[in-house]
Design a protein around this motif. Structure first.
Motif, short mmCIF file in Angstrom:
data_model
loop_
_atom_site.label_atom_id
_atom_site.label_comp_id
_atom_site.label_asym_id
_atom_site.label_seq_id
_atom_site.Cartn_x
_atom_site.Cartn_y
_atom_site.Cartn_z
N ILE A 53 51.13 45.94 35.89
CA ILE A 53 51.01 44.65 36.56
C ILE A 53 51.42 43.56 35.58
N ASP A 54 52.24 42.65 36.03
CA ASP A 54 52.64 41.49 35.22
C ASP A 54 51.82 40.26 35.64
N GLY A 55 51.48 39.43 34.65
CA GLY A 55 50.84 38.16 34.94
C GLY A 55 49.48 38.29 35.61
N LEU A 56 48.68 39.27 35.19
CA LEU A 56 47.36 39.48 35.79
C LEU A 56 46.43 38.31 35.46
N ILE A 57 45.89 37.70 36.50
CA ILE A 57 44.83 36.69 36.36
C ILE A 57 43.55 37.30 36.88
N THR A 58 42.53 37.35 36.05
CA THR A 58 41.30 38.01 36.44
C THR A 58 40.14 37.44 35.64
N VAL A 59 38.97 38.07 35.76
CA VAL A 59 37.78 37.60 35.06
C VAL A 59 37.48 38.50 33.87
N ILE A 60 36.63 37.99 32.99
CA ILE A 60 36.19 38.74 31.81
C ILE A 60 34.69 38.96 31.94
N LEU A 61 34.29 40.23 31.97
CA LEU A 61 32.87 40.57 32.10
C LEU A 61 32.25 40.84 30.74
N PRO A 62 30.95 40.60 30.60
CA PRO A 62 30.27 40.94 29.34
C PRO A 62 30.35 42.44 29.07
N ASP A 63 30.36 42.80 27.80
CA ASP A 63 30.42 44.21 27.41
C ASP A 63 29.16 44.94 27.83
N TRP A 64 29.31 46.24 28.10
CA TRP A 64 28.15 47.10 28.28
C TRP A 64 27.47 47.29 26.94
N GLN A 65 26.17 47.37 26.97
CA GLN A 65 25.40 47.52 25.73
C GLN A 65 25.29 48.99 25.33
N VAL A 66 26.43 49.59 25.08
CA VAL A 66 26.51 50.98 24.61
C VAL A 66 27.43 51.00 23.40
N GLU A 67 27.34 52.07 22.62
CA GLU A 67 28.13 52.14 21.39
C GLU A 67 29.63 52.16 21.67
N GLU A 68 30.04 53.03 22.59
CA GLU A 68 31.45 53.11 22.98
C GLU A 68 31.64 52.27 24.24
N LYS A 69 32.51 51.27 24.18
CA LYS A 69 32.64 50.33 25.28
C LYS A 69 34.02 50.47 25.94
N PRO A 70 34.07 50.59 27.27
CA PRO A 70 35.36 50.51 27.95
C PRO A 70 35.93 49.11 27.82
N ALA A 71 37.26 49.00 27.89
CA ALA A 71 37.92 47.71 27.72
C ALA A 71 38.17 46.99 29.04
N GLY A 72 38.15 47.74 30.14
CA GLY A 72 38.44 47.10 31.41
C GLY A 72 38.27 48.03 32.60
#
Length: 311
Positions: A105-124
């Motif tokens: 996808i080009d030019g994605l406009i979206t929101v940013i959610l707070p990180d999960w409080q776990v050691e390994e975190k997904p990026a999106g």
């Protein structure tokens, strides 16, 4: 004329059908306590782990990804993110280009959610804005996701997989479409939102009351401390849930036996306007150990057999 037609006929049957080629093929894995996960490049950097979520109308970034990139806030109205246990308002940002294998996808406009409080975190989260552009084949035996153009659908064994109809529905909200399907719990028909962003399958209490009246055996266990019996959403709001074991769960001609379902009157049901009728969220737990195909434009889910082993 007959000779010419005969020659054309012979030439036709002698020519093998061309196998459809996927637009791209990428590995996927089961990670983060049960989600289907793929690696994604963002603005040429990465790879980053994104969770596949058919209950998200658009792809979303987490804060740890934003910390590594220079996402620009675009201004405008705040966007609502509905979770299982809560909802939140977030400003839109220009994320840019996200790439899965050879497409994206080009030019994605979206929101940013707070990180999960776990050691390994997904990026999106990889949502329907990307997934519905393709016919998506998840091959559980090979652990790979193949994406096909709708004009060049797969000609492999997926047509032998068992069919279930998908229906587009925006629930009367100012949002893009989500997708529902009909399932049977024991013998009772219940509508489900296809939501691979839910690691477990969830039903509301109206669905429970309907199922209990079938006369089939149903086991219900009160909410406890088991982490597997909790509702956790993309906003990482977590609540304990009552669990039910159904003798049989059916989607099309696909069957699951002694299937655990989480019982919860999640706020998302009220937001979608389905809180007064039997309704549920069909989660990743039912599909993560099977091959399956998603064709949102064609309104089609096909489910294969459980593989003998995962490579």
């Amino acid at each position: 004329m007959r000779i010419i037609l005969g020659f054309v006929f012979l030439a036709f049957i002698a020519s093998p059908l061309r196998a459809a080629e996927p637009v791209t093929t990428v590995p996927y894995r089961i990670d983060y306590t049960g989600w289907l996960t793929v690696e994604v490049m963002v603005n040429g950097q990465g790879p980053y782990d994104f969770i596949i979520d058919t209950g998200a109308t658009q792809s979303i970034a987490f804060q740890n990804l934003a910390d590594q990139q220079d996402f620009i806030e675009t201004g405008g109205e705040l966007q609502t993110v509905l979770g299982l246990a809560a909802q939140g308002l977030f400003p839109p940002h220009l994320v840019g280009e996200i790439t899965v294998g050879e497409t994206g996808i080009d030019g994605l406009i979206t929101v940013i959610l707070p990180d999960w409080q776990v050691e390994e975190k997904p990026a999106g989260i990889l949502g329907l804005d990307f997934l519905r552009k393709y016919i998506c084949v998840f091959d559980a035996e090979k652990g790979e996701l193949r994406l096909y153009d709708h004009a060049d659908p797969p000609t492999e064994d997926v047509k032998k997989w068992r069919y279930a109809a998908l229906k587009a529905d925006n629930f009367g909200l100012e949002t893009n479409y989500l997708y529902t399907l009909e399932a049977k719990i024991n013998s009772r028909r219940v509508t489900f939102l296809l939501d691979l962003g839910a690691s477990g399958t969830v039903i509301n209490r109206n669905a429970v009351g309907s199922v209990i009246r079938t006369g089939f055996r149903v086991s219900i266990r009160p909410a406890g401390g088991d982490a597997r019996d909790r509702i956790t959403d993309a906003l990482e709001r977590s609540e304990a849930a009552t669990t039910m074991i159904a003798d049989r769960f059916q989607v099309g001609r696909n069957y699951w036996y002694r299937q655990k379902l989480l019982i919860h009157n999640a706020p998302i049901f009220k937001e979608l306007g389905v809180n007064t009728k039997p309704f549920g969220l069909l989660g990743a737990d039912l599909l993560r150990d099977r091959s399956f195909m998603l064709n949102f434009q064609g309104g089609e889910l096909r489910i294969g057999k459980r593989p003998r082993r995962r490579r």
